[in-house]
Motif scaffolding. Structure first.
Motif, PDB file in Angstrom:
ATOM      1  N   ARG A 146      41.948  41.415  33.945  1.00 47.46           N
ATOM      2  CA  ARG A 146      42.917  41.635  32.872  1.00 47.46           C
ATOM      3  C   ARG A 146      43.937  40.491  32.882  1.00 47.46           C
ATOM      4  NH1 ARG A 146      47.826  45.014  31.823  1.00 47.46           N
ATOM      5  NH2 ARG A 146      47.768  45.518  29.598  1.00 47.46           N
ATOM      6  N   VAL A 147      44.164  39.914  31.711  1.00 42.31           N
ATOM      7  CA  VAL A 147      45.057  38.758  31.617  1.00 42.31           C
ATOM      8  C   VAL A 147      45.967  38.884  30.398  1.00 42.31           C
ATOM      9  CG1 VAL A 147      43.423  37.197  32.744  1.00 42.31           C
ATOM     10  CG2 VAL A 147      43.386  37.424  30.245  1.00 42.31           C
ATOM     11  N   TYR A 149      47.421  36.233  27.599  1.00 45.44           N
ATOM     12  CA  TYR A 149      46.906  34.928  27.192  1.00 45.44           C
ATOM     13  C   TYR A 149      47.581  34.435  25.910  1.00 45.44           C
ATOM     14  CZ  TYR A 149      44.307  37.132  23.392  1.00 45.44           C
ATOM     15  OH  TYR A 149      43.978  37.808  22.241  1.00 45.44           O
ATOM     16  N   CYS A 204      45.521  31.763  30.445  1.00 44.18           N
ATOM     17  CA  CYS A 204      45.471  33.181  30.817  1.00 44.18           C
ATOM     18  C   CYS A 204      46.097  33.372  32.190  1.00 44.18           C
ATOM     19  CB  CYS A 204      44.024  33.674  30.870  1.00 44.18           C
ATOM     20  SG  CYS A 204      43.038  33.357  29.401  1.00 44.18           S
ATOM     21  N   VAL A 205      46.974  34.371  32.331  1.00 40.73           N
ATOM     22  CA  VAL A 205      47.553  34.707  33.630  1.00 40.73           C
ATOM     23  C   VAL A 205      47.171  36.152  33.960  1.00 40.73           C
ATOM     24  CG1 VAL A 205      49.455  33.082  33.456  1.00 40.73           C
ATOM     25  CG2 VAL A 205      49.761  35.385  32.591  1.00 40.73           C
ATOM     26  N   THR A 206      46.790  36.381  35.212  1.00 39.57           N
ATOM     27  CA  THR A 206      46.357  37.710  35.614  1.00 39.57           C
ATOM     28  C   THR A 206      47.540  38.680  35.622  1.00 39.57           C
ATOM     29  OG1 THR A 206      46.641  37.065  37.934  1.00 39.57           O
ATOM     30  CG2 THR A 206      44.435  36.879  36.998  1.00 39.57           C
ATOM     31  N   GLU A 271      40.627  27.134  36.863  1.00 48.41           N
ATOM     32  CA  GLU A 271      41.710  27.849  37.539  1.00 48.41           C
ATOM     33  C   GLU A 271      42.744  26.829  37.993  1.00 48.41           C
ATOM     34  OE1 GLU A 271      42.787  31.273  40.801  1.00 48.41           O
ATOM     35  OE2 GLU A 271      40.760  30.448  40.806  1.00 48.41           O
TER      36      GLU A 271
END
Length: 451
Positions: A146-147, A149, A204-206, A271
């Motif tokens: 799940r991110v 974004y 995108c960041v978790t 990443e």
């Protein structure tokens, strides 16, 4: 070396010093990371903070030594870095549920095993391939992530996308050094040629399941995950990544040709590793190439002679001609009832593949019709496709590029056939007006006997 291997190096360092004082800074240097990024990546990959891991491993080793009658609890406390026997006893009971004396008396067992990052995350690989490409590893299947974004399209999209996400992080109170914080990115869409300055980039960041994303620009979604080959990229002497990334993607492509895998249909990823307090990327990058197990049956070839076919055809030109031609003709076919008229229509396309990404690239999308069919659209013409002799191979739309590469390589090396003089074509198996990643395809390679 990728960042999984970097964390494994730090674990090896920690394991060799469990009986002495451990300096986290030295462990971070073993991983070639700043201390804050080391703490973050250690937790993300190991599932424990550095302090927790050291404490659990020391208690586990101490528990094993308690079985010896000659072992003194005070000596164990000193050996494993506790200030006193009481501090050791409290930590021991908190972890095992027993005081050391009770644990020994009742012959209890406790074992917290050393974490092997490589075994935890990576598949067992072919030895010869690993010797040739020691820097490339195959991850076990990555679960969906799940991110939050944001995608920016235009010039310098990476910088602009990071800027928007940085503002959102600041408002949300999420810090780059949070323990489970990871950052991924990818082109969306990619530039179609090296000189294209405007394209898209998505950052995108978790985020956890409980994090709500209520923002005009930043949204939440799931990255689908899948099987990946991964390798690391480090900055060059000038601190730049761009050229190094291009070289590394080429190395991944070379690895793919030699491997038992094909290019996967899920999202490729970068990443980003290492950030300052302003969310500026200061570290390296791990590249994730999506892959799938190579199914030999998927690359079996058959041989067919195609008779001439009458078609309704739409031709588009330009860098994005493929998508435009498919979308235009399929929409027209749907509006004219070709999906519900009870006839067996074939949908296929041919194009000048050597010009993909250039302004003069053309893509002709066709559907079989009767010779006297009236298209009712001046942009769609009725014409004859000549046919000829073909080698035929099954594929899916998501593997289309890789499958054509495999087909071209096979044809160029075949002892009996070489490339023919008529158009190759790719056929789409459509029962509804849609081409998606899972659409079945038949690739038709024009061939002729070698002389």
């Amino acid at each position: 070396m990728n960042y999984y291997e970097s964390i494994q190096r730090s674990i090896n360092y920690i394991e060799s010093r469990l009986g002495e004082e451990i300096d986290p800074g030295n462990a971070a240097r073993e991983a070639i990371m700043s201390l804050s990024n080391f703490y973050r990546m250690f937790f993300a990959l190991a599932g424990y903070t550095v302090k927790e891991y050291v404490r659990l491993r020391r208690i586990s080793l101490a528990a094993g030594e308690l079985s010896s009658d000659n072992c003194c609890i005070v000596d164990l406390a000193v050996k494993y870095g506790f200030d006193s026997a009481d501090a050791f006893s409290r930590a021991f009971r908190r972890i095992t549920g027993y005081l050391p004396s009770e644990f020994r008396k009742n012959s209890k067992k406790y074992n917290f095993e050393r974490i092997d990052i490589m075994d935890k995350y990576f598949e067992v690989q072919d030895r010869e391939l690993l010797e040739k490409y020691p820097d490339i590893k195959v991850l076990k299947k990555v679960e969906p992530i799940r991110v939050a974004y944001y995608c920016y399209f235009g010039k310098d999209p990476e910088t602009n996308a990071f800027s928007v996400v940085a503002d959102w992080l600041n408002k949300s109170g999420i810090k780059p050094d949070d323990s489970n914080f990871r950052v991924f990115g990818y082109n969306n869409p990619s530039p179609s040629s090296p000189d294209q300055t405007e394209y898209g980039y998505e950052v995108c960041v978790t985020i956890g399941d409980g994090v709500e994303v209520n923002d005009e620009k930043v949204k939440a979604k799931m990255l689908e995950g899948g099987l990946y080959a991964v390798t690391g990229v480090r900055r060059n002497r000038n601190g730049e990544l761009g050229e190094e990334i291009m070289k590394t993607w080429q190395r991944l492509n070379n690895w793919l040709v030699d491997s038992k895998y094909v290019y996967g249909g899920h999202q490729w990823l970068e990443e980003h590793l290492g950030f300052d307090d302003e969310f500026r990327h200061t570290g390296g990058i791990d590249l994730y190439m999506p892959i799938a197990e190579r199914n030999v049956a998927d690359f079996e070839k058959t041989f067919e002679t195609e008779d001439p076919m009458w078609t309704a055809a739409y031709t588009a030109t330009g860098k994005d001609a493929g998508d435009r031609a498919r979308n235009y003709l399929i929409k027209w076919a749907d509006e004219n009832g070709l999906f519900v008229d009870g006839k067996q229509h074939r949908y296929f396309a041919y194009y000048n593949h050597l010009r993909i990404g250039y302004d003069d690239f053309f893509f002709k999308m066709c559907v079989t019709v009767d010779k006297d069919f009236n298209t009712g659209d001046p942009a769609i013409v009725t014409e004859e496709f000549k046919g000829g002799q073909y080698a035929v191979m099954k594929s899916k739309f998501k593997y289309n590029g890789m499958a054509w590469s495999e087909f071209i390589k096979w044809t160029s090396k075949n002892k009996d056939y070489t490339f023919g003089d008529h158009w190759f074509f790719e056929e789409y198996s459509l029962d509804r007006p849609e081409v998606n990643m899972e659409t079945d395809m038949m690739l038709h390679m024009s061939i002729k006997p070698r002389k």
